[in-house]
Design a protein around this motif. Structure first.
Motif, PDB file in Angstrom:
ATOM      1  N   GLU A 101      11.910   2.056 -23.759  1.00 55.70           N
ATOM      2  CA  GLU A 101      12.211   1.252 -22.571  1.00 55.70           C
ATOM      3  C   GLU A 101      11.324   0.018 -22.485  1.00 55.70           C
ATOM      4  O   GLU A 101      11.664  -0.953 -21.806  1.00 55.70           O
ATOM      5  CB  GLU A 101      12.095   2.094 -21.288  1.00 55.70           C
ATOM      6  CG  GLU A 101      10.687   2.555 -20.941  1.00 55.70           C
ATOM      7  CD  GLU A 101      10.338   3.901 -21.552  1.00 55.70           C
ATOM      8  OE1 GLU A 101       9.608   4.665 -20.895  1.00 55.70           O
ATOM      9  OE2 GLU A 101      10.784   4.189 -22.676  1.00 55.70           O
ATOM     10  N   ASP A 135      17.812   3.641 -21.307  1.00 55.48           N
ATOM     11  CA  ASP A 135      18.207   3.508 -19.907  1.00 55.48           C
ATOM     12  C   ASP A 135      19.277   4.533 -19.550  1.00 55.48           C
ATOM     13  O   ASP A 135      19.244   5.143 -18.465  1.00 55.48           O
ATOM     14  CB  ASP A 135      18.732   2.092 -19.632  1.00 55.48           C
ATOM     15  CG  ASP A 135      17.619   1.052 -19.537  1.00 55.48           C
ATOM     16  OD1 ASP A 135      16.432   1.436 -19.645  1.00 55.48           O
ATOM     17  OD2 ASP A 135      17.943  -0.140 -19.351  1.00 55.48           O
ATOM     18  N   LEU A 205       9.192   0.920 -14.263  1.00 54.23           N
ATOM     19  CA  LEU A 205       9.530   1.519 -15.556  1.00 54.23           C
ATOM     20  C   LEU A 205       8.264   1.973 -16.277  1.00 54.23           C
ATOM     21  O   LEU A 205       8.253   3.018 -16.931  1.00 54.23           O
ATOM     22  CB  LEU A 205      10.293   0.525 -16.422  1.00 54.23           C
ATOM     23  CG  LEU A 205      11.585  -0.054 -15.841  1.00 54.23           C
ATOM     24  CD1 LEU A 205      12.255  -0.968 -16.859  1.00 54.23           C
ATOM     25  CD2 LEU A 205      12.541   1.058 -15.415  1.00 54.23           C
ATOM     26  N   ARG A 208       6.984   5.012 -14.367  1.00 48.62           N
ATOM     27  CA  ARG A 208       7.845   6.171 -14.634  1.00 48.62           C
ATOM     28  C   ARG A 208       7.400   6.890 -15.905  1.00 48.62           C
ATOM     29  O   ARG A 208       7.289   8.118 -15.939  1.00 48.62           O
ATOM     30  CB  ARG A 208       9.296   5.716 -14.758  1.00 48.62           C
ATOM     31  CG  ARG A 208      10.283   6.803 -15.095  1.00 48.62           C
ATOM     32  CD  ARG A 208      11.707   6.267 -15.168  1.00 48.62           C
ATOM     33  NE  ARG A 208      11.873   5.310 -16.268  1.00 48.62           N
ATOM     34  CZ  ARG A 208      13.015   4.665 -16.510  1.00 48.62           C
ATOM     35  NH1 ARG A 208      14.069   4.831 -15.715  1.00 48.62           N
ATOM     36  NH2 ARG A 208      13.102   3.828 -17.532  1.00 48.62           N
ATOM     37  N   ARG A 209       7.101   6.124 -16.956  1.00 49.35           N
ATOM     38  CA  ARG A 209       6.661   6.738 -18.210  1.00 49.35           C
ATOM     39  C   ARG A 209       5.260   7.310 -18.062  1.00 49.35           C
ATOM     40  O   ARG A 209       4.964   8.390 -18.584  1.00 49.35           O
ATOM     41  CB  ARG A 209       6.710   5.720 -19.340  1.00 49.35           C
ATOM     42  CG  ARG A 209       6.283   6.250 -20.691  1.00 49.35           C
ATOM     43  CD  ARG A 209       7.161   7.378 -21.215  1.00 49.35           C
ATOM     44  NE  ARG A 209       8.451   6.911 -21.673  1.00 49.35           N
ATOM     45  CZ  ARG A 209       9.324   7.673 -22.342  1.00 49.35           C
ATOM     46  NH1 ARG A 209       9.039   8.936 -22.630  1.00 49.35           N
ATOM     47  NH2 ARG A 209      10.490   7.190 -22.717  1.00 49.35           N
TER      48      ARG A 209
END
Length: 496
Positions: A101, A135, A205, A208-209
């Protein structure tokens, strides 16, 4: 391949860009999503080319020869996309890349530079497909924390939470080691968090990881600068191995009259403060360098300079100019001097330049221009930048040197000057505290694919070892370094 004539029947297609007038009033991504069916069609352009140059790159030839440093198996997951097997595609992608991502958004795609189709046509849109795979996987809930089934009892400290540090930590955690990542900033992510603007990589993003990695067992310690808040000796005592992923964060400075004036900043000062203020308060705290209503001159023609242009436009600046000392690249790859599969050196118009063209009516870049001095007003603030055109000529030693063009002097109005001339190496202090050997560019001495420093149990990976480079090389180094650390701790390693 599923569609052996896809590369003949279909041309390259990319997602549509949001209109500049729309995206300049927010900090969201530049591109719209591409319909799933169109992505599957585009994946069919991947040829059964026999030798897929796209999926491999060698460190000793970088960055001249293109190709994927993490060795993504690109033809295979393109075929899986075409066949609608998206879950299989993400599992295959994750085998070689911990963070698709990120790379699917901000990697310059050396894979596409080496695409065999690119010899005589537009290359496969590999970077887009990588982004769409991950995604779609997140949207379907396929990406979840994978907690190791057993622990080795070994503890590893990773200093720095950029792409190299996160990749190192992720792989070592998979091997069952307990990993603690130290970051001096208030958020995890290093350059991913504060060096890349939100419109290129939205920070949720990144978070999130990071949240997934934390759920998998990695311990993240923020607001802690190793070498100051905790010393090297303590880390070496508390951990079985230490990995330095500290980046190459010392910027190349501009040695001209007026450098000390108010309004002259390094690009990363400008970009980092902007992102932090955006995340902390949506810019309500005012703790950023505001370009609103100001003439902005960016010195440096690379990606960081482009990010300065895009950020300034979102501040609603009065004007932007981007100065580049090198010649304007050709429109297309020059086959004689820049043959495939070398990285194609050609003119690119990135998002920042496109936005400037729409708002200002012209490309902000000026080529073969050298800064002579920065002029002050009566209060010590930037007033103007004095430039001169140059040509490149060889001196009596055969070195290419800039030569001023007589009568080409110009004066550019400027309220803010941003220096985006790249980076020269890692910061000192910590390296000396560990007592590590450095090369003549100040990088930590540690052989690629070994990553062992001059001190037992201390390893180095990423830009702090190799010098300023790409995110995908940082991930590659982090993964390879993790394998060597695992071997050091356990005698052998099953990590790829």
């Amino acid at each position: 391949m599923g569609n052996p004539t896809g590369f003949i029947n279909l041309g390259r297609a990319l997602p549509t860009e949001r209109h500049a007038g729309e995206r300049l009033i927010d900090w969201l991504e530049v591109y719209d999503d591409m319909p799933k069916a169109e992505v599957e069609q585009q994946a069919s352009r991947c040829m059964d080319c026999g030798v897929p140059f796209c999926q491999s790159a060698k460190s000793e030839f970088a960055p001249v020869v293109a190709g994927c440093p993490v060795n993504n198996v690109i033809p295979e997951w393109n075929d899986l996309i075409y066949r609608g097997r998206w879950q299989d595609a993400v599992e295959l992608l994750h085998k070689t890349n911990n963070f698709p991502e990120f790379t699917g958004r901000v990697c310059p795609a050396p894979c596409e530079g080496a695409c065999v189709l690119g010899i005589n046509a537009d290359p496969v849109a590999i970077k887009l497909h990588e982004k769409e795979i991950i995604d779609h996987a997140f949207a379907e809930g396929w990406v979840t924390a994978q907690v190791p089934s057993a622990r080795t009892g070994k503890n590893v400290a990773v200093i720095g939470s950029g792409p190299a540090g996160l990749a190192t930590a992720a792989q070592l955690n998979k091997a069952g080691h307990m990993v603690t990542v130290y970051e001096r900033a208030d958020r995890i992510g290093g350059l991913l968090m504060y060096g890349i603007p939100n419109m290129k990589l939205q920070k949720e993003l990144v978070q999130r990881r990071v949240d997934i990695l934390a759920e998998e067992g990695i311990v993240f310690v923020t607001n802690t600068e190793v070498g100051k808040d905790i010393n090297a000796e303590q880390l070496e005592s508390d951990f079985d191995a230490v990995v330095l992923c500290i980046g190459a964060t010392v910027p190349r400075d501009l040695q001209v009259e007026g450098r000390e004036l108010n309004g002259v900043h390094f690009a990363m000062e400008f970009l980092s403060a902007n992102t932090k203020s955006l995340l902390d308060s949506e810019h309500k705290d005012g703790k950023f360098i505001n370009a609103q209503g100001k003439n902005v001159v960016v010195i440096g023609g690379g990606d960081t300079g482009t990010d300065c242009i895009g950020t300034s436009l979102r501040h609603q600046c009065k004007s932007t100019v981007q100065l580049e000392i090198m010649p304007r690249p050709p429109e297309k790859r020059e086959e004689k001097n820049n043959p495939w599969p070398q990285w194609p050196k050609r003119l690119l118009v990135d998002y920042g330049q496109k936005e400037a063209i729409e708002i200002q009516g012209q490309d902000p870049r000026q080529y073969l221009v050298m800064t002579k001095k920065i002029e002050s007003d009566e209060h010590g603030n930037v007033k103007a930048v004095h430039t001169v055109d140059i040509t490149w000529q060889r001196n009596d030693k055969g070195q290419m040197m800039p030569q001023e063009v007589a009568g080409s002097e110009k004066v550019l109005a400027a309220d803010i000057v941003l220096i985006a001339m790249g980076f020269i190496g890692p910061e000192g202090g910590l390296i000396e505290q560990f007592g590590l050997e450095q090369d003549n560019r100040s990088n930590i001495v540690a052989e690629y694919d070994k990553f062992t420093t001059s001190k037992e149990g201390v390893f180095a990976a990423g830009d702090g070892r190799r010098g300023q480079s790409l995110i995908v090389w940082a991930i590659d180094e982090g993964r390879r370094c993790a394998r060597e650390v695992d071997s050091y701790l356990m005698g052998s390693s099953y990590l790829p």
